[in-house]
Motif scaffolding. Structure first.
Motif, PDB file in Angstrom:
ATOM      1  N   SER A  33       0.254  -1.304  -0.330  1.00 49.21           N
ATOM      2  CA  SER A  33      -0.162  -0.298   0.005  1.00 49.21           C
ATOM      3  C   SER A  33       0.585   0.976  -0.102  1.00 49.21           C
ATOM      4  O   SER A  33       0.143   2.395  -0.208  1.00 49.21           O
ATOM      5  N   GLY A  34       2.674   1.100  -0.275  1.00 47.72           N
ATOM      6  CA  GLY A  34       2.982   2.341  -0.077  1.00 47.72           C
ATOM      7  C   GLY A  34       4.020   1.834   1.035  1.00 47.72           C
ATOM      8  O   GLY A  34       4.121   1.613   2.055  1.00 47.72           O
ATOM      9  N   PRO A  35       5.054   3.138   0.930  1.00 44.31           N
ATOM     10  CA  PRO A  35       5.914   3.072   1.864  1.00 44.31           C
ATOM     11  C   PRO A  35       5.596   3.107   3.788  1.00 44.31           C
ATOM     12  O   PRO A  35       4.635   3.708   3.860  1.00 44.31           O
ATOM     13  N   LYS A  36       6.478   2.933   4.528  1.00 43.93           N
ATOM     14  CA  LYS A  36       5.834   3.111   5.554  1.00 43.93           C
ATOM     15  C   LYS A  36       7.067   3.209   6.159  1.00 43.93           C
ATOM     16  O   LYS A  36       8.372   2.537   6.254  1.00 43.93           O
ATOM     17  N   GLY A  37       6.603   3.994   7.896  1.00 46.57           N
ATOM     18  CA  GLY A  37       8.388   4.013   8.940  1.00 46.57           C
ATOM     19  C   GLY A  37       8.443   2.819   9.536  1.00 46.57           C
ATOM     20  O   GLY A  37       7.259   2.284   9.570  1.00 46.57           O
ATOM     21  N   PHE A  38       9.069   2.913  10.131  1.00 45.00           N
ATOM     22  CA  PHE A  38       9.362   1.588  10.961  1.00 45.00           C
ATOM     23  C   PHE A  38       8.383   0.694  11.925  1.00 45.00           C
ATOM     24  O   PHE A  38       7.687   0.042  12.230  1.00 45.00           O
ATOM     25  N   ASN A  39       7.493   1.491  12.945  1.00 40.01           N
ATOM     26  CA  ASN A  39       6.322   1.924  13.945  1.00 40.01           C
ATOM     27  C   ASN A  39       5.017   1.522  12.982  1.00 40.01           C
ATOM     28  O   ASN A  39       4.374   1.358  13.354  1.00 40.01           O
TER      29      ASN A  39
ATOM     30  N   TYR B 255      10.488   2.529   4.623  1.00 42.99           N
ATOM     31  CA  TYR B 255      10.266   1.531   3.889  1.00 42.99           C
ATOM     32  C   TYR B 255       9.561   1.118   2.717  1.00 42.99           C
ATOM     33  O   TYR B 255       8.913   1.289   3.159  1.00 42.99           O
ATOM     34  N   GLN B 256      10.189   0.745   1.905  1.00 45.14           N
ATOM     35  CA  GLN B 256       9.148   0.930  -0.018  1.00 45.14           C
ATOM     36  C   GLN B 256       9.508  -0.461  -0.288  1.00 45.14           C
ATOM     37  O   GLN B 256      11.039  -1.138  -0.297  1.00 45.14           O
ATOM     38  N   LEU B 257       8.923  -1.350  -0.871  1.00 44.71           N
ATOM     39  CA  LEU B 257       8.978  -2.365  -2.090  1.00 44.71           C
ATOM     40  C   LEU B 257       9.579  -1.995  -2.997  1.00 44.71           C
ATOM     41  O   LEU B 257       9.558  -0.426  -3.744  1.00 44.71           O
ATOM     42  N   THR B 258      11.030  -2.499  -3.896  1.00 43.21           N
ATOM     43  CA  THR B 258      11.808  -2.366  -4.618  1.00 43.21           C
ATOM     44  C   THR B 258      11.097  -2.533  -5.666  1.00 43.21           C
ATOM     45  O   THR B 258       9.008  -3.346  -5.749  1.00 43.21           O
ATOM     46  N   GLU B 259      11.620  -3.076  -7.360  1.00 41.62           N
ATOM     47  CA  GLU B 259      10.247  -3.438  -8.021  1.00 41.62           C
ATOM     48  C   GLU B 259      10.640  -4.928  -8.224  1.00 41.62           C
ATOM     49  O   GLU B 259       9.078  -5.475  -8.336  1.00 41.62           O
ATOM     50  N   ALA B 260      10.965  -5.270  -7.443  1.00 37.07           N
ATOM     51  CA  ALA B 260      11.129  -7.202  -7.500  1.00 37.07           C
ATOM     52  C   ALA B 260       9.913  -7.272  -6.242  1.00 37.07           C
ATOM     53  O   ALA B 260       9.476  -7.936  -6.288  1.00 37.07           O
ATOM     54  N   GLY B 261       9.561  -6.131  -5.248  1.00 35.34           N
ATOM     55  CA  GLY B 261       9.021  -6.164  -3.630  1.00 35.34           C
ATOM     56  C   GLY B 261       8.051  -6.415  -4.393  1.00 35.34           C
ATOM     57  O   GLY B 261       6.381  -6.604  -4.313  1.00 35.34           O
ATOM     58  N   ARG B 262       7.659  -4.854  -5.065  1.00 38.03           N
ATOM     59  CA  ARG B 262       5.860  -5.117  -5.983  1.00 38.03           C
ATOM     60  C   ARG B 262       5.422  -6.604  -6.668  1.00 38.03           C
ATOM     61  O   ARG B 262       5.064  -6.051  -6.961  1.00 38.03           O
TER      62      ARG B 262
END
Length: 109
Positions: free
Chosen positions: A33-39, A80-87
């Protein structure tokens, strides 16, 4: 189905080993759903120990599935966000979801 032979690299075996680690698919699903901070990520995943989350994120960064961006050092803020491989794992998560909806029933209390 091919088996992993000692000393030979099998990408399917390696992928299954990566994705079977506890919390890994939960982390990937939360980051879809998009980038997120650790907490924020810890809350989205729910129930994961901070040390375990940190370890899983470090491993996912190392293998190129997640990207870590330090936004500030004081106070420490990391996203943290997904890379292309993660997506690309979205298809895997969607397949698991389809299978679960078709075959798993809500447990009776």
């Amino acid at each position: 189905m091919a088996e992993a032979h000692e000393g030979a690299f099998c990408p399917v075996y390696a992928a299954i080993n990566l994705l079977q680690e506890k919390w890994t698919l939960h982390i990937i699903r939360a980051l879809l759903s998009g980038p997120k901070g650790f907490n924020e990520l810890a809350r989205a995943v729910g129930g994961v120990n901070p040390a375990t989350l940190s370890q899983r994120l470090e491993h996912l960064v190392q293998v190129g599935v997640v990207e870590k961006r330090v936004e500030s050092h004081m106070p420490p803020r990391t996203r943290y966000q997904l890379t292309e491989a993660g997506r690309e794992l979205e298809a895997v998560v969607a397949a698991i979801e389809r299978w679960a909806k078709a075959h798993l029933k809500t447990p009776v209390s």
